[in-house]
Design an enzyme around this catalytic site. Structure first.
Site, mmCIF file in Angstrom:
data_model
loop_
_atom_site.group_PDB
_atom_site.id
_atom_site.type_symbol
_atom_site.label_atom_id
_atom_site.label_comp_id
_atom_site.label_asym_id
_atom_site.label_seq_id
_atom_site.Cartn_x
_atom_site.Cartn_y
_atom_site.Cartn_z
ATOM 1 N N HIS A 1 -45.680 21.221 41.039
ATOM 2 C CA HIS A 1 -45.025 21.598 42.283
ATOM 3 C C HIS A 1 -45.291 23.083 42.569
ATOM 4 O O HIS A 1 -45.964 23.778 41.820
ATOM 5 C CB HIS A 1 -43.531 21.282 42.281
ATOM 6 C CG HIS A 1 -42.644 22.275 41.596
ATOM 7 N ND1 HIS A 1 -41.322 22.439 41.922
ATOM 8 C CD2 HIS A 1 -42.888 23.154 40.584
ATOM 9 C CE1 HIS A 1 -40.787 23.357 41.147
ATOM 10 N NE2 HIS A 1 -41.699 23.817 40.346
ATOM 11 N N CYS B 1 -43.295 31.205 40.967
ATOM 12 C CA CYS B 1 -43.110 29.797 41.363
ATOM 13 C C CYS B 1 -43.824 29.489 42.676
ATOM 14 O O CYS B 1 -43.936 28.329 43.070
ATOM 15 C CB CYS B 1 -41.629 29.451 41.505
ATOM 16 S SG CYS B 1 -40.708 29.702 39.985
ATOM 17 N N HIS C 1 -47.954 24.899 39.578
ATOM 18 C CA HIS C 1 -47.601 24.871 38.155
ATOM 19 C C HIS C 1 -46.832 23.570 37.983
ATOM 20 O O HIS C 1 -46.763 22.770 38.923
ATOM 21 C CB HIS C 1 -46.775 26.112 37.756
ATOM 22 C CG HIS C 1 -45.446 26.193 38.382
ATOM 23 N ND1 HIS C 1 -45.257 26.586 39.698
ATOM 24 C CD2 HIS C 1 -44.199 25.890 37.934
ATOM 25 C CE1 HIS C 1 -43.978 26.552 39.999
ATOM 26 N NE2 HIS C 1 -43.306 26.123 38.945
ATOM 27 N N HIS D 1 -43.964 20.854 35.437
ATOM 28 C CA HIS D 1 -42.849 20.715 34.497
ATOM 29 C C HIS D 1 -42.807 19.312 33.892
ATOM 30 O O HIS D 1 -43.279 18.350 34.487
ATOM 31 C CB HIS D 1 -41.511 20.959 35.211
ATOM 32 C CG HIS D 1 -41.353 22.337 35.754
ATOM 33 N ND1 HIS D 1 -41.193 23.438 34.944
ATOM 34 C CD2 HIS D 1 -41.357 22.816 37.025
ATOM 35 C CE1 HIS D 1 -41.084 24.528 35.699
ATOM 36 N NE2 HIS D 1 -41.191 24.175 36.962
ATOM 37 N N ASP E 1 -44.042 10.600 38.811
ATOM 38 C CA ASP E 1 -44.659 10.919 37.528
ATOM 39 C C ASP E 1 -46.156 11.193 37.687
ATOM 40 O O ASP E 1 -46.885 10.407 38.300
ATOM 41 C CB ASP E 1 -44.451 9.753 36.546
ATOM 42 C CG ASP E 1 -44.909 10.120 35.143
ATOM 43 O OD1 ASP E 1 -44.691 11.273 34.727
ATOM 44 O OD2 ASP E 1 -45.505 9.263 34.466
ATOM 45 N N HIS E 2 -46.600 12.315 37.107
ATOM 46 C CA HIS E 2 -48.009 12.737 37.198
ATOM 47 C C HIS E 2 -48.459 12.945 38.641
ATOM 48 O O HIS E 2 -49.624 12.726 38.969
ATOM 49 C CB HIS E 2 -48.931 11.757 36.459
ATOM 50 C CG HIS E 2 -48.890 11.933 34.963
ATOM 51 N ND1 HIS E 2 -47.856 11.460 34.202
ATOM 52 C CD2 HIS E 2 -49.729 12.542 34.094
ATOM 53 C CE1 HIS E 2 -48.069 11.758 32.931
ATOM 54 N NE2 HIS E 2 -49.196 12.419 32.837
ATOM 55 N N GLU F 1 -35.200 21.039 34.916
ATOM 56 C CA GLU F 1 -36.558 21.485 35.270
ATOM 57 C C GLU F 1 -37.221 22.067 34.023
ATOM 58 O O GLU F 1 -38.398 21.869 33.771
ATOM 59 C CB GLU F 1 -36.473 22.540 36.367
ATOM 60 C CG GLU F 1 -37.808 22.891 36.968
ATOM 61 C CD GLU F 1 -37.685 23.995 38.002
ATOM 62 O OE1 GLU F 1 -37.779 23.705 39.201
ATOM 63 O OE2 GLU F 1 -37.503 25.178 37.609
#
Lengths: 143, 143, 143, 143, 143, 143
Positions: free
Chosen positions: B14, B33, B39, B41, B79-80, B129
């Site tokens: 994100h 950020c 980047h 998480h 996811d991913h 997060e």
């Protein structure tokens, strides 16, 4: 032999992709890890130094020095970054955990070996990509 | 009142960016950020359902049903993935943890309320997060 | 040498009992772990493969393949089961953590060694019976 | 070779200070860890025994015996204590994690080697001073 | 209502002792926690802010601001310190977890309420003295 | 209002089965949790007491007293036991986490309310059946 370990964390985006192979091969080999829009992880990094303790300080390596080396060499370059595009020492490397631990080891080795007490040396680099998937590079045998 | 919680995990990329503001404002407000190269998480998600247990099963909600709803509504979509670009129900939302828990709650609420026993209902959605940064959306008061 | 680890979980019932010994010996030796009505655990299993990374994929072993082998060979047979009565490859084995890691290693070894890259091989199997009690089977020396 | 590990916890106060050096040297070397008013930690201790399992019991060492040895030799002497002033076997030792794991190993070795099955022996002592700072003493090579 | 939490850590020495009571009362009441030579802990601190997210940033409070307030008001004053002797805002307070969370709340409240978005406010302070012993101060009802 | 929590652990076998329903209904409803040969868990139990701190001790409840009540009322009866067959206060209860937290609460309530300071009272009982599946019983509203 005493082993001293420091844990650190960083967050990064990455994608598994081998540019010398076809799109089809990459999709089949890497599955959802090949997503061209990236995904990311909270990486946990464990750096272990092996050797003897300095009799004056009781330290194999001052963990505050070790922390600064890890910050300079790894975290400042990788945290909140894209591991495929923004980290010079990872250029041309597919950022699997296996390849990352090897590259991190090479990046850290000289500074740590100079800083640790006596003949103490960088022993291993371990990376948790997720809580369930882990890689460790440990080129020296236990002595 | 009984509270039943299911933990799940997903990995995603994100970037925090408000497109209605200047580049300068975004850099100053979101710092690292805001990195345009993304980047990511390992997100930990906790979904809590509140209510009474069915006397026949001893379940407020069958956790296997809850798991499937979370998979269908959240994990399969996030996811991913890139949370800014690839998740339709997050379109136009800055993907802070605060905004994510609210959006996840709205995405999950109907299915969970229909599936849980009697008048049991979705009580809260909590998102880690990182291990240190957490948000929870909990619109109903404790009764 | 690179070490790649995959963590998994399963829940099972068991009882420590040596049928070739007297009831009295069993009670004295195994204490509350000898309870004839069983007790159980959430086991955490860590499987480690050692070797070199495939230059095309950056993988010592595809963790998705490793996950499927662990599911087929261990989790599908042990999860939500009675380890003394329902797992054919544990027949005649007292299910201490020590005996379980050795049996799991033997069950996993061939498939993993065939699937891992080059001469990479199953290096160790580690089992957390509780957060505080752990056993590891590691028949090969570090190289 | 099977490795069996028992985790324990204790809380203690300590201070890093070398009385044969000047105040200035101590402050510069140990920083805030040199605070004359003490600070403290929740220590996590991991004791690992290596060897073969007794065919009658399936145990390398009865973990209940191991627990009692650790309680007698380490926890009863260190828990809720000042490691610099109140633990006889640490007299004259700067209580860094490196020095603690070596002292704990020597304190535990005889009892554990007598109690473990056959030629099984104390393999390593690992201490988490914090979640991020860890030391391990492991004088024997992996076999 | 959205709840945002930041976790932090610090290490400190302390002793439970009520100077207005006799030595005998103190020993009987506080047991080994009354040790005059101190003991210590790795404290984990969780600070939770409740409110609405700023539509421009998606933040209830910028977690970087929250981190700085916690550092200034709590960690810089308590980390590697003796909580009975060296922390001015704890003067005259028996440093049980219950008393610490209340004192930390009062120390943090004004700065956090000024910094958080709109009418968002400090909701609770939670302290893990050990992994098993926890206190939380939460003076406002859930709304 | 201050909330004090104590974490404990126990291991047990159980089986989800409603004897007033058919085998078919049980298999369909409870799936692998219905296994007639039992399975088991490492349960983590969190007991929370709410109230005011005694000004003399700084305690809402002496955590050592709370620990002894939990040991007597829950752990001694449930640890290394079969929850369906060996725990008198669970007779006739399907041992889902939802039913367990309610039964534990009733078992603990009187002793804790008598022991805690002033009008402090048992606030909630939370049970982790696995790391991912959690139930909490919390009959009183937050005040």
């Amino acid at each position: 032999m005493i082993y001293v370990t420091r844990k650190s964390h960083f967050n990064a985006a990455h994608r598994l992709h081998n540019p010398s192979k076809s799109e089809e091969w990459n999709k089949k080999t890497f599955g959802k890890c090949n997503n061209p829009n990236w995904h990311g992880h909270n990486y946990q990094l464990e750096v272990t130094v092996a050797g003897e303790a300095d009799p004056d300080t009781g330290y194999v390596i001052d963990l505050s020095d070790l922390k600064h080396i890890i910050n300079d060499k790894i975290l400042d370059k990788c945290d909140h970054k894209n591991l495929n595009k923004e980290v010079p020492f990872l250029d041309g490397i597919i950022p699997t955990s296996e390849n990352l631990v090897k590259a991190f080891f090479q990046e850290l080795e000289d500074n740590i070996n100079e800083t640790a007490y006596g003949s103490s040396f960088l022993y291993s680099v371990k990376l948790f990509e997720t809580e369930r998937n882990i890689a460790e590079y440990c080129p020296n045998p236990r002595m």
